[in-house]
Design an enzyme around this catalytic site. Structure first.
Site, short mmCIF file in Angstrom:
data_model
loop_
_atom_site.label_atom_id
_atom_site.label_comp_id
_atom_site.label_asym_id
_atom_site.label_seq_id
_atom_site.Cartn_x
_atom_site.Cartn_y
_atom_site.Cartn_z
N GLY A 78 11.62 9.81 -3.63
CA GLY A 78 11.86 9.39 -2.26
C GLY A 78 11.21 10.28 -1.22
O GLY A 78 10.76 11.39 -1.50
N TYR B 187 -42.36 -0.30 -16.26
CA TYR B 187 -41.46 0.03 -17.38
C TYR B 187 -42.02 -0.56 -18.66
O TYR B 187 -42.33 -1.75 -18.73
CB TYR B 187 -40.09 -0.59 -17.07
CG TYR B 187 -38.99 -0.26 -18.03
CD1 TYR B 187 -38.74 1.05 -18.42
CD2 TYR B 187 -38.17 -1.27 -18.54
CE1 TYR B 187 -37.71 1.35 -19.30
CE2 TYR B 187 -37.13 -0.98 -19.41
CZ TYR B 187 -36.90 0.33 -19.78
OH TYR B 187 -35.88 0.62 -20.65
N ARG C 56 4.55 -2.01 -4.68
CA ARG C 56 4.43 -3.37 -4.12
C ARG C 56 2.98 -3.84 -4.01
O ARG C 56 2.71 -5.01 -3.79
CB ARG C 56 5.12 -3.42 -2.75
CG ARG C 56 6.63 -3.36 -2.84
CD ARG C 56 7.29 -3.02 -1.51
NE ARG C 56 7.22 -1.59 -1.21
CZ ARG C 56 7.77 -1.01 -0.14
NH1 ARG C 56 8.44 -1.74 0.72
NH2 ARG C 56 7.65 0.29 0.05
N GLN D 109 4.70 16.72 -5.69
CA GLN D 109 5.99 16.11 -5.99
C GLN D 109 5.88 15.50 -7.39
O GLN D 109 5.25 14.46 -7.57
CB GLN D 109 6.32 15.02 -4.94
CG GLN D 109 7.70 14.42 -5.11
CD GLN D 109 7.91 13.17 -4.27
OE1 GLN D 109 6.97 12.46 -3.94
NE2 GLN D 109 9.16 12.89 -3.94
C1 UD1 Z 1 9.59 4.20 4.93
C2 UD1 Z 1 10.86 4.55 5.68
C3 UD1 Z 1 11.23 3.40 6.58
C4 UD1 Z 1 10.09 3.15 7.55
C5 UD1 Z 1 8.81 2.87 6.80
C6 UD1 Z 1 7.70 2.74 7.79
C7 UD1 Z 1 12.10 6.00 4.16
C8 UD1 Z 1 13.26 6.11 3.25
N1 UD1 Z 1 11.91 4.80 4.73
O1 UD1 Z 1 9.86 3.09 4.10
O2 UD1 Z 1 12.40 3.68 7.31
O3 UD1 Z 1 10.39 2.06 8.39
O4 UD1 Z 1 8.54 3.93 5.87
O5 UD1 Z 1 6.47 3.17 7.40
O6 UD1 Z 1 11.41 6.97 4.41
N2 UD1 Z 1 6.24 8.71 -0.78
C9 UD1 Z 1 6.14 9.92 -1.45
N3 UD1 Z 1 7.07 10.21 -2.42
C10 UD1 Z 1 8.08 9.37 -2.73
C11 UD1 Z 1 8.17 8.14 -2.03
C12 UD1 Z 1 7.23 7.84 -1.05
O7 UD1 Z 1 5.24 10.71 -1.20
O8 UD1 Z 1 8.88 9.72 -3.60
C13 UD1 Z 1 5.22 8.40 0.25
C14 UD1 Z 1 4.42 7.16 -0.08
O9 UD1 Z 1 3.23 7.50 -0.81
C15 UD1 Z 1 4.11 6.59 1.30
C16 UD1 Z 1 5.23 7.10 2.18
O10 UD1 Z 1 5.88 8.12 1.46
O11 UD1 Z 1 2.89 7.06 1.82
C17 UD1 Z 1 6.23 6.00 2.53
O12 UD1 Z 1 6.75 5.45 1.36
P1 UD1 Z 1 7.10 3.90 1.25
O13 UD1 Z 1 7.64 3.66 -0.10
O14 UD1 Z 1 5.97 3.07 1.71
O15 UD1 Z 1 8.30 3.81 2.30
P2 UD1 Z 1 8.84 2.50 3.00
O16 UD1 Z 1 9.64 1.74 2.04
O17 UD1 Z 1 7.75 1.79 3.69
CA CA Z 2 5.56 1.98 3.72
#
Ligand code: UD1
Ligand code: CA
Length: 450
Positions: free
Chosen positions: A77, A385, A15, A72
């Site tokens: 996720g 220079y 995003r 990872q």
């Molecule tokens: C996540 C939470 C949501 C919460 C929000 C608040 C989940 C499913 N949802 O959503 O409930 O309200 O954070 O901050 O957890 N990441 C990985 N590997 C992945 C996916 C993500 O390491 O495969 C890391 C990202 O780099 C990031 C963090 O996890 O630092 C959160 O990921 P993001 O996609 O921002 O989650 P949200 O959609 O914000």
């Molecule tokens: Ca987030």
């Protein structure tokens, strides 16, 4: 009980629409991930583990040796991300503090409270919650009829009714490790093809387990970053926090709203920062200074009692009582000793100006060593220079340089010597000697005893 933080930092952050991973976008001069890393490290007893994936090498560089790493390979996720830390942590820690990498404003106090709350409870895990009307894409916390936490629904999966829930999941959790690893293996794939960490709520609830919600006191701490708009909001909040800290430490800010102090910079007591001023990188400013308005200062050391007016400084060193500007430019390796005065439209690069030396107007000094009490006339240029190589200029103590003098390096001006206006100096000048002309020739010896 041992506690270990796991930072989720493998995602790209689509995003953000960026080729840089979201968690490496800078905030107040530091990669975003460093903030939560430091708070989480302080709140736990063991060195943290970061789960890396997208551009893993760059993320490792930002976090360095103080961190351990799990990889990872495919970003499936947050639940899947946490599983990657299991081989490092299973059997090694009693509590696992998990935080998303995109929550830079969460303090070590709040994370510490989360860890303590979990340590003293029988719950499967505890998580930080926020009550807010601005959901910012956060997961909604659904409770059952008896008020127990039942599930977290992601915004993308929520019913219209669930979207109205005001209790939000901040993205920081503390787990009982004995429960966590087996539960993680039971998360199933969501309809969007991800393993949601937040499904652990449902898993615990179905087994009759307890989940503790710990509300964060200050909603500003829970500002997460998913988009560039969030990035700007968090930058503003962070700068406000930094500015307040310096004002509490005795720094005056005429207009905090236009004062930009990086997280790594420092300021001394009774210094005053005027509007539209940037104090960036590893800059350290002493006491009783007056800085700005309209100044940009990067990686620079400034002593006590200095004045910097509308100037641009990068990689410079100012001792005490130095006065520069308006419109001065200091580049890498500029070193201005005690009491130097540098006025408008001057540039200094890789050069030392000795104590009380004056350079009032329109000069370029590059690759030079200049003694104390030297007067550099308007328009003086070190011609350092020749198109191929840089050469050094040496000016000894007490030299008086006439306006518009060209110093063709390499060249040395002896102690107490002097040049006439417009001189083009191509050869060394002996001490106490006046030269003038093009090329400059000796006019007479000077009586410097008076
Ligand atoms: C996540 C939470 C949501 C919460 C929000 C608040 C989940 C499913 N949802 O959503 O409930 O309200 O954070 O901050 O957890 N990441 C990985 N590997 C992945 C996916 C993500 O390491 O495969 C890391 C990202 O780099 C990031 C963090 O996890 O630092 C959160 O990921 P993001 O996609 O921002 O989650 P949200 O959609 O914000
Ligand atoms: Ca987030």
């Amino acid at each position: 009980m041992k506690s270990t933080a796991v930072l989720l930092a493998a995602g790209q952050g689509t995003r953000m629409k960026s080729s840089l991973p979201k968690i490496l976008h800078p905030l107040a001069g530091r990669p975003m991930i460093q903030y939560i890393f430091e708070s989480a490290a302080q709140a736990t007893s063991e060195p943290p583990v970061a789960v890396v994936g997208f551009m893993a090498e760059e993320v490792r560089k930002a976090l360095g040796e103080a961190c351990r790493y799990a990889v990872q390979e495919e970003q499936l996720g947050t639940g899947h991300a946490l599983r990657q830390a299991e081989p490092i942590l299973r059997g090694k820690t009693g509590l696992v503090l998990v935080a998303n990498g995109d929550l830079p404003l969460l303090t070590s106090e709040s994370l510490g409270e989360l860890v303590r709350a979990q340590a003293s409870s029988l719950a499967a895990f505890s998580l930080l919650t926020l009550l807010s009307d601005q959901p910012r894409g956060f997961g909604r916390i659904v409770r059952d009829a008896s008020g127990r936490m039942m599930e977290i629904v992601e915004e993308s999966q929520a019913t219209p009714e669930q979207l109205g829930i005001r209790e939000l999941n901040v993205g920081a959790y503390c787990f009982n490790a004995g429960w966590l690893w087996d539960a993680l293996a039971r998360i199933s794939l969501s309809s969007s093809g991800e393993y949601f960490l937040t499904d652990l709520v449902e898993i615990a609830h179905e087994a009759g387990g307890e989940i503790q919600g710990i509300p964060v006191e200050d909603p500003a701490e829970a500002l997460g970053i998913n988009t560039r708009i969030h990035l700007a909001e968090v930058e503003a909040a962070l700068r406000t926090r930094i500015n307040r800290r310096w004002m509490e430490a005795g720094v005056t800010m005429i207009d905090p709203a236009t004062t930009y102090i990086d997280a790594g910079a420092s300021l001394g007591e009774d210094s005053e920062i005027w509007p539209n001023t940037f104090v960036l990188g590893d800059t350290r400013i002493g006491r009783d200074c007056r800085i700005g308005p309209n100044s940009y200062i990067l990686d620079t050391r400034i002593g006590d009692g200095c004045t910097v007016l509308a100037s641009y400084l990068e990689g410079a060193l100012l001792e005490d009582e130095v006065e520069i500007g308006p419109f001065a430019r200091l580049r890498r390796g500029a070193h201005l000793a005690n009491g130097v005065h540098m006025g408008n439209f001057g540039e200094v690069k890789n050069a030392y100006l000795g104590p009380a030396t004056k350079m009032g107007h329109f000069s370029y000094i590059g690759d030079a060593t200049i003694g104390g009490q030297v007067n550099i006339g308007a328009g003086t240029v070190t011609c350092n220079y020749d198109g191929k190589q840089k050469y050094h200029t040496e000016i000894e103590e007490g030299v008086f340089i006439g306006s518009d003098t060209m110093l063709v390096a390499p060249v040395r001006l002896g102690r107490g010597s002097s040049t006439g206006a417009g001189a083009v100096v191509t050869r060394d000048i002996p001490p106490n000697t006046l030269v003038a002309g093009v090329p400059a020739r000796e006019i007479r010896k000077l009586d410097r005893d008076d």
